[in-house]
Design a protein around this motif. Structure first.
Motif, PDB file in Angstrom:
ATOM      1  N   TYR A 231      35.833  26.960  35.785  1.00 36.80           N
ATOM      2  CA  TYR A 231      35.851  28.373  35.513  1.00 36.80           C
ATOM      3  C   TYR A 231      36.977  28.286  34.179  1.00 36.80           C
ATOM      4  N   PHE A 335      30.312  38.417  46.256  1.00 35.46           N
ATOM      5  CA  PHE A 335      31.739  38.490  45.619  1.00 35.46           C
ATOM      6  C   PHE A 335      31.326  38.674  44.044  1.00 35.46           C
ATOM      7  N   THR A 336      29.981  38.184  43.698  1.00 32.23           N
ATOM      8  CA  THR A 336      29.668  38.168  42.277  1.00 32.23           C
ATOM      9  C   THR A 336      28.493  39.110  41.920  1.00 32.23           C
ATOM     10  N   ASN A 344      35.913  34.569  39.514  1.00 27.74           N
ATOM     11  CA  ASN A 344      37.192  34.180  39.209  1.00 27.74           C
ATOM     12  C   ASN A 344      37.722  33.024  40.032  1.00 27.74           C
ATOM     13  N   LYS A 345      38.776  32.631  39.834  1.00 30.70           N
ATOM     14  CA  LYS A 345      39.412  31.451  40.618  1.00 30.70           C
ATOM     15  C   LYS A 345      39.715  32.147  42.012  1.00 30.70           C
ATOM     16  N   GLU A 346      39.240  31.383  43.186  1.00 30.43           N
ATOM     17  CA  GLU A 346      39.623  31.534  44.464  1.00 30.43           C
ATOM     18  C   GLU A 346      39.276  32.890  44.773  1.00 30.43           C
ATOM     19  N   MET A 347      38.264  33.502  44.293  1.00 30.08           N
ATOM     20  CA  MET A 347      37.999  34.932  44.736  1.00 30.08           C
ATOM     21  C   MET A 347      37.676  35.417  46.218  1.00 30.08           C
ATOM     22  N   THR A 348      37.311  34.338  46.936  1.00 27.52           N
ATOM     23  CA  THR A 348      36.849  34.702  48.275  1.00 27.52           C
ATOM     24  C   THR A 348      38.169  34.700  49.054  1.00 27.52           C
TER      25      THR A 348
END
Length: 430
Positions: A231, A335-336, A344-348
């Protein structure tokens, strides 16, 4: 007691379940009693007056339902009495039958939510449809993750790597959908990404007998680090060409989408949500009504007996873990491309671990795990709704609410819960 698998003369499988020893579990009545006392302390220490209004319909609904307005003091005390009665009922069932029925816990949760909402939103209006829609949206990845967890653990493998599979699916879906302009291709790529993470887990846990929990944790860290690096170094400098995914359009199902309250919530959704409905039904039916499901549960309960009647234990575990990875990867698309949001980073944000809690709460059953995931999704949606309406509940408490629910659930609010007998135990043939 574990079920045993025996073979007949024609090679068919027969499940034999020995009689269960009756064991009383007082976890549920004790937990419900604690919650009832805490609720009483809340309404005594911080009494609130006025009225709370529940708005049932949205402006877009064809059939408009009238709003419901309730008095806060009377409603909160009526709820307390009902909670006390349900707690007593739970104790009665445990004393007489050894366990608390799930419906008692479910009714308790619903009534407690009504009481808390009435108290927290005194003088304000709660948009019920919006609250439920948010709960479903936030629960979708949890449901996919829970299904993956149920399949893996029923086969005897602890799938700690659900978080990594969700994150890999979200990353891959965003990149592929951006490059091709086709969200369906992003969805398929996400499933492949989830399968790749599951493949590594299966190879180390099944083939090389490495501790399953350790492998899962390492995979989560690996996927988090890899996606964060890509990312920062690749996606951010090329945002428009690599990380601007299209989204699935919402599809309203005729007639069903016009049902008051539940219509907009359940039947005005994207294809990802509709696939989830089908996936839950298929996994439940396949697990408890087909030969595949019998073999799956056999290798998770008694692999030696399954091997005796000709089932390839490690092969069954391997392929089912890949299936679980594909399902979790599909869940990552929420999420997307599910919402048209850039990766985005660590979006989970720990969704995979909450999904594992839903597996335990749901007693390793696809339907129950789905309901548990919906509860966690509702807790997150409640946090957002109360913040919007200006509730006096501190925002820090609302942020931790989903995780508090998770802790109490895993601690045993649903009473006695037993994992598959061979869950997490590697199988060595011979």
């Amino acid at each position: 007691m574990s079920a045993t698998i025996s073979g007949t003369a024609d090679g068919a499988l027969v499940a034999e379940t020995p009689e269960k020893a009756e064991v009383r579990s007082w976890k549920a009545p004790i937990a419900l009693a604690v919650f009832t006392v805490l609720y009483a302390l809340l309404i005594l220490a911080a009494p609130r007056g006025g009225e709370t209004t529940y708005r049932l319909s949205t402006d877009a609904d064809a059939l408009q339902l009238p709003a419901i307005t309730v008095g806060v003091p009377l409603t909160t005390w009526v709820v307390f009495v009902l909670l006390a009665l349900l707690t007593a009922a739970a104790a009665f069932f445990v004393r007489g039958f050894g366990t608390t029925p799930l419906w008692v816990v479910a009714v308790y949760i619903v009534i407690a939510i009504v009481g808390f909402l009435t108290w927290a939103a005194a003088g304000a209006t709660i948009p019920v449809a919006g609250l439920l829609a948010g709960a479903v949206a936030l629960a979708i990845p949890l449901i996919y993750g829970a299904l993956a967890g149920v399949i893996g653990e029923r086969a005897g493998v602890v799938n700690i790597a659900i978080e990594g599979q969700l994150l890999a699916g979200a990353f891959t879906a965003a990149v592929v959908a951006t490059l091709t302009g086709q969200p369906f291709l992003g969805l398929l790529a996400a499933m492949v990404a989830g399968m790749l993470v599951a493949f590594v887990l299966a190879a180390f846990a099944i083939k090389y007998l490495v501790d399953q929990v350790i492998v899962g944790v390492v995979l989560n860290v690996l996927v988090t680090g890899l996606t964060s690096f890509l990312y920062s170094q690749v996606l951010q400098p090329n945002q428009s060409t690599l990380n601007s995914p299209p989204r699935f359009d919402r599809l309203a199902i005729p007639l069903l989408s016009d049902i008051p309250v539940i219509g907009p919530v359940l039947f005005r959704q994207t294809i990802i949500v509709y696939i989830m409905y089908v996936a839950v039904a298929l996994v439940w039916f396949g697990m408890f009504r087909t030969r595949w499901g019998l073999r799956l549960r056999a290798v998770g309960e008694h692999p030696q007996a399954a091997d005796t009647v000709g089932i390839n234990v490690n092969g069954t575990r391997f392929w089912n873990l890949l299936l679980a990875g594909a399902i979790a990867g599909l869940g990552g698309t929420v999420f997307t491309i599910g919402n048209g949001i850039a990766f985005n980073k660590e979006m989970t944000a720990g969704a995979g671990f909450i999904a594992l809690a839903a597996v335990i709460f749901g007693q390793w059953d696809p339907i129950k795990a789905t309901l548990a995931a919906l509860l966690f999704g509702f807790a997150s949606s409640l946090q957002n709704t109360l913040s919007v309406i200006g509730s006096p509940v501190p925002s820090e408490f609302m942020l931790m609410l989903p995780y508090v629910v998770t802790i109490f659930v895993v601690a045993g609010v649903v009473g006695r819960s037993r994992a598959p007998a061979a869950d997490g135990v590697p199988y060595i043939k011979g």
